[in-house]
Write a protein that holds these residues in place. Structure first.
Motif: not given
Length: 131
Positions: A26, A29-30, A62-64, A69-70
């Protein structure tokens, strides 16, 4: 590569599907997706390589798929990653476990496995070794 990335995008997730994902997934982001293919395994295997010891010494997860992205984690030279998704120069990976079942599936879904972490890494630092 055995698996085709050409059909891997444009898959939307409803809010119920996102809520059903583990907390780590969750946080993305992607989401990293596992895609149905005809008779092919759903992932390949890669190894982090080429990171300079005098540089950062890690590859950001990364989150995406992009540097905007973070950053959520780091992987290092020789770490194994399982390649499930690709967007441009970014691989969607699962990592942190020795083995993953990549058997063919009938429908695309978020790539989730017990004990595995998920995220996105830049392909320049991953050598594809199987898939």
């Amino acid at each position: 590569m055995i698996w085709s990335f050409s059909k891997r995008f444009g898959v939307g997730l409803g809010m119920a599907a996102i809520a059903a994902l583990p907390l780590h997934a969750q946080a993305l982001t992607v989401p990293v997706m596992e895609h149905a293919t005809e008779d092919w395994d759903t992932c390949g295997q890669g190894q982090v390589h080429g990171l300079k010891s005098d540089g950062d010494g890690f590859l950001a997860v990364r989150t995406g798929p992009g540097s905007q992205f973070d950053k959520i984690d780091e992987v290092y030279n020789t770490d194994k990653v399982f390649l499930f998704d690709q967007h441009g120069d970014w691989f969607g990976v699962l990592y942190g476990v020795e083995e993953i079942d990549c058997s063919p599936i009938t429908g695309s879904k978020p790539a989730v496995r017990p004990g595995a972490k998920a995220g996105w890494v830049h392909r320049d630092w991953v050598r594809v070794i199987a898939g």
